[in-house]
Design an enzyme around this catalytic site. Structure first.
Site, PDB file in Angstrom:
ATOM      1  N   ARG A 286       0.844  -1.195   0.000  1.00 19.96           N
ATOM      2  CA  ARG A 286       0.000   0.000   0.000  1.00 19.96           C
ATOM      3  C   ARG A 286       0.877   1.242   0.000  1.00 19.96           C
ATOM      4  O   ARG A 286       1.782   1.383   0.825  1.00 19.96           O
ATOM      5  CB  ARG A 286      -0.909  -0.001   1.235  1.00 19.96           C
TER       6      ARG A 286
ATOM      7  N   ARG B  65      -1.954   6.834   9.665  1.00 19.37           N
ATOM      8  CA  ARG B  65      -2.013   6.283   8.309  1.00 19.37           C
ATOM      9  C   ARG B  65      -2.055   7.421   7.277  1.00 19.37           C
ATOM     10  O   ARG B  65      -1.929   8.597   7.608  1.00 19.37           O
ATOM     11  CB  ARG B  65      -3.249   5.394   8.179  1.00 19.37           C
TER      12      ARG B  65
ATOM     13  N   LYS C 277      -4.101   1.603  15.024  1.00 22.03           N
ATOM     14  CA  LYS C 277      -4.037   2.508  13.876  1.00 22.03           C
ATOM     15  C   LYS C 277      -4.706   3.836  14.208  1.00 22.03           C
ATOM     16  O   LYS C 277      -5.595   3.923  15.054  1.00 22.03           O
ATOM     17  CB  LYS C 277      -4.689   1.866  12.660  1.00 22.03           C
TER      18      LYS C 277
ATOM     19  N   LYS D  78      -6.164   7.463  12.162  1.00 17.85           N
ATOM     20  CA  LYS D  78      -6.516   7.967  10.837  1.00 17.85           C
ATOM     21  C   LYS D  78      -6.922   9.441  10.922  1.00 17.85           C
ATOM     22  O   LYS D  78      -7.692   9.829  11.806  1.00 17.85           O
ATOM     23  CB  LYS D  78      -7.660   7.146  10.244  1.00 17.85           C
TER      24      LYS D  78
ATOM     25  N   CYS E  90     -14.968  -3.211   0.247  1.00 20.57           N
ATOM     26  CA  CYS E  90     -13.596  -3.551   0.598  1.00 20.57           C
ATOM     27  C   CYS E  90     -13.130  -4.711  -0.284  1.00 20.57           C
ATOM     28  O   CYS E  90     -13.923  -5.298  -1.021  1.00 20.57           O
ATOM     29  CB  CYS E  90     -13.499  -3.910   2.079  1.00 20.57           C
TER      30      CYS E  90
ATOM     31  N   CYS F 264      -8.090 -11.033   1.840  1.00 24.97           N
ATOM     32  CA  CYS F 264      -8.106 -10.461   3.194  1.00 24.97           C
ATOM     33  C   CYS F 264      -8.323 -11.568   4.225  1.00 24.97           C
ATOM     34  O   CYS F 264      -9.323 -12.297   4.154  1.00 24.97           O
ATOM     35  CB  CYS F 264      -9.199  -9.411   3.321  1.00 24.97           C
TER      36      CYS F 264
ATOM     37  N   CYS G  76     -16.320  -8.028   6.472  1.00 18.42           N
ATOM     38  CA  CYS G  76     -16.277  -8.220   7.923  1.00 18.42           C
ATOM     39  C   CYS G  76     -16.663  -6.897   8.572  1.00 18.42           C
ATOM     40  O   CYS G  76     -16.817  -5.881   7.885  1.00 18.42           O
ATOM     41  CB  CYS G  76     -14.890  -8.681   8.367  1.00 18.42           C
TER      42      CYS G  76
ATOM     43  N   CYS H 184     -13.642  -1.187   6.572  1.00 18.98           N
ATOM     44  CA  CYS H 184     -12.719  -0.536   5.644  1.00 18.98           C
ATOM     45  C   CYS H 184     -13.407   0.312   4.577  1.00 18.98           C
ATOM     46  O   CYS H 184     -12.801   1.238   4.054  1.00 18.98           O
ATOM     47  CB  CYS H 184     -11.820  -1.580   4.994  1.00 18.98           C
TER      48      CYS H 184
END
Length: 562
Positions: free
Chosen positions: A78, A147, A210, A212, A431, A437, A476, A480
């Site tokens: 990424r 991120r 994470k 953001k 996603c 994934c 899930c 995302c």
């Protein structure tokens, strides 16, 4: 100040980070191991901080197991692209790298960047080095760090859009990790002797989870600013950027069956002038560094820190880290969180063309030669390419004399999908999910075209096919594709089964709620058919589907997060 729990209570990932020598671990040794296509488990975790995930093809996992073969290990890389801006040359370079090292496609993500899929271990270092040769890095694109920082994609409106992009890049650079591990491992940089290496903002264990950050410019909330840990809503006076309203504590991730995990909209904290942005952004991030939960990763985002301790505690602690408190928030108004497709004329006399990229996947198909067409455009375009957080692409800064040439390539390769696609499919997000994934419980990207086609078939006989409608699918509950903000969301529960969430708004300011749990497509379509019929018969003028459901009580607030 730190409230880190005793070592015995730290999660395994926290202990791994502490022992990693600032993200080095044994990555060099794992990459050099010729016996397996995978990395050691500890190194696969550290790899995320370098912008890559270890994955395997789940479609053939069982077949390989029966053949006594290890999984078909591959890597996703990424990029880090603050504000989602690429030069045409960089686009061509990405296309070439995808062809040489990956599966031949580029995927635009909801964090306004590019993912390359299907890279084998022996090519991973070469891939990252090739990206860096084009001034594109992958540092902190994943992992427990700040991120990729996102921003509005369309620069057409005013000079203030350029200023906001500038601040986006400045914040992204300011919050980067300082470890030299990335350069040593991927770019053959030498260790620097002398002063011991430190992480001045992160410390040796980085963040609990994470983090953001996003910038938005009203009236368009295309970044879904309330879905992020840290947000800045630009307050524009004419063409002058007066400052930003700070938001904090948003997040989309949840876990099925665990009511202690849930999506949350960010809270509006206060107003700051532009010159205080780095100070304030640093304070919010380091506050979460010091108080976030390091024993339970499912409870480690800023939203839980704020909810556990209270918004007033957060404001007090934040202000204790600042030179002065923030001013009261200034008024703002959002009208949409979608992209504006087609041609627009910028304030500077240049044109911008926003294209629909289904699922964010840049590849050639029967309906559109996306990869070929964009490659040919990049070869003649002297402006930039801008990625959107809705998985689309803006060809930006097109001179008047260049427009006919670009238009000819658009028509030649069928890139005008935005004009040929029903709204429900045009604005849908998904996603990646299966097959790569590891968290996916159900299909998302591969299922999106079929499902939107079936929803369109329900809308058409009711005269609703032309109405805007936001639909998002994830494999899930991790969120995302920001599903909890959509008017309709399918969140994977098991193969072929989803939770149906309904009632988000078109501005990114209201969470949807659980409507049906663990149901198959037939039950979802039957329920939507009834609700669409009621919407057609009872809605007020131009009332959106999510607003209709909320107004008429067909979704209930108390069911949220259940």
């Amino acid at each position: 100040m730190s409230t880190e729990p005793p070592v015995s209570e730290l999660s395994p990932v926290e202990r791994l980070k502490a022992d990693s020598r600032l993200l080095r671990g044994t990555l060099v040794e794992s990459l050099a191991d010729p016996v397996t296509g995978s990395l050691r488990e500890c190194d696969a975790q550290l790899l995320k901080f370098h912008g890559s995930y270890q994955q395997d093809d789940r479609d053939i996992r069982e077949e390989r197991r029966q053949q006594k073969l290890e999984p078909a290990w591959r890597f996703m890389v990424r990029t880090r692209l603050p504000g989602g801006v690429l030069s045409a040359r960089q686009w061509l370079a990405l296309d070439n790298i995808a062809e040489r090292y990956a599966n031949g496609t580029l995927r635009i993500t909801t964090r306004q960047t590019i993912q390359l899929h299907g890279i084998v271990k022996r090519e991973l270092k070469s891939t990252i080095a090739a990206l860096n040769a084009e001034l594109i890095d992958t540092i902190a694109a994943c992992g427990d760090v700040n991120r990729n920082v996102i921003a509005p994609a369309n620069p057409a409106e005013s000079r203030a859009h350029g200023e906001v992009l500038d601040w986006t890049k400045r914040l992204a650079e300011h919050l980067l990790p300082r470890s030299r591990a990335y350069h040593e491992i991927w770019l053959d940089g030498a260790r620097v002797a002398g002063t011991p290496e430190v992480e001045p903002l992160y410390g040796p264990t980085y963040l609990p989870r994470k983090f953001k950050a996003a910038f938005a410019i009203p009236p368009v909330n295309d970044v879904d600013v309330f879905a992020h840990d840290l947000g800045f809503i630009a307050i524009v006076d004419g063409e002058h950027l007066a400052g930003f309203n700070l938001t904090a504590g948003g997040g989309q991730g949840a876990t099925h069956g665990e009511s202690a995990t849930y999506p949350r909209l960010a809270s509006v904290i206060g107003f700051l002038p532009p010159e205080r942005l780095l100070e304030v952004g640093t304070a919010v991030m380091t506050l979460q560094r010091d108080y976030g939960d390091r024993s339970n990763r499912k409870h480690a985002r800023l939203k839980y820190t704020i909810d556990d301790r209270g918004l007033e505690w957060f404001r007090t602690e934040l202000y204790s880290r600042l030179a002065a408190p923030l001013a009261p928030p200034r008024p703002f108004h959002f009208v949409t969180n979608g992209d504006r497709y087609g041609w627009t004329l910028g304030y500077d006399g240049r044109f911008h063309l926003a294209l629909r990229i289904p699922g964010g996947r840049v590849r050639d198909s029967d309906s559109a030669q996306l990869r070929t067409g964009l490659r040919e455009i990049a070869a003649v375009h002297d402006g930039s390419f801008r990625l959107t957080t809705n998985q689309n692409l803006v060809i930006s800064e097109i001179a008047l004399e260049q427009r006919p040439r670009i238009e000819a390539l658009i028509h030649k390769h069928g890139l005008d999908l935005y004009a040929r696609t029903p709204p429900v499919a045009r604005d849908a997000l998904a996603c990646v999910a299966l097959p790569t994934c590891p968290l996916a419980m159900a299909e998302a990207e591969r299922y999106l075209p079929a499902f939107t086609e079936r929803v369109h078939a329900l809308l058409h006989p009711l005269g609703l096919a032309g109405e805007p409608l936001s639909l998002r699918i994830t494999g899930c509950p991790n969120g995302c594709a920001r599903p909890y903000l959509a008017e309709i969301a399918l969140i994977g529960k098991a193969p072929g089964r989803y939770n149906l969430q309904l009632g988000g708004d078109a501005r990114g300011e209201r969470l949807n709620v659980l409507h049906l749990e663990n149901v198959a497509e037939s039950a979802i379509l039957a329920e939507l058919d009834q609700l669409f019929a009621a919407w057609a018969a009872e809605r007020t003028l131009a009332e959106r589907f999510g607003d209709f459901l909320w107004r008429t009580g067909r979704v209930r607030r108390e069911r949220a997060n259940s």
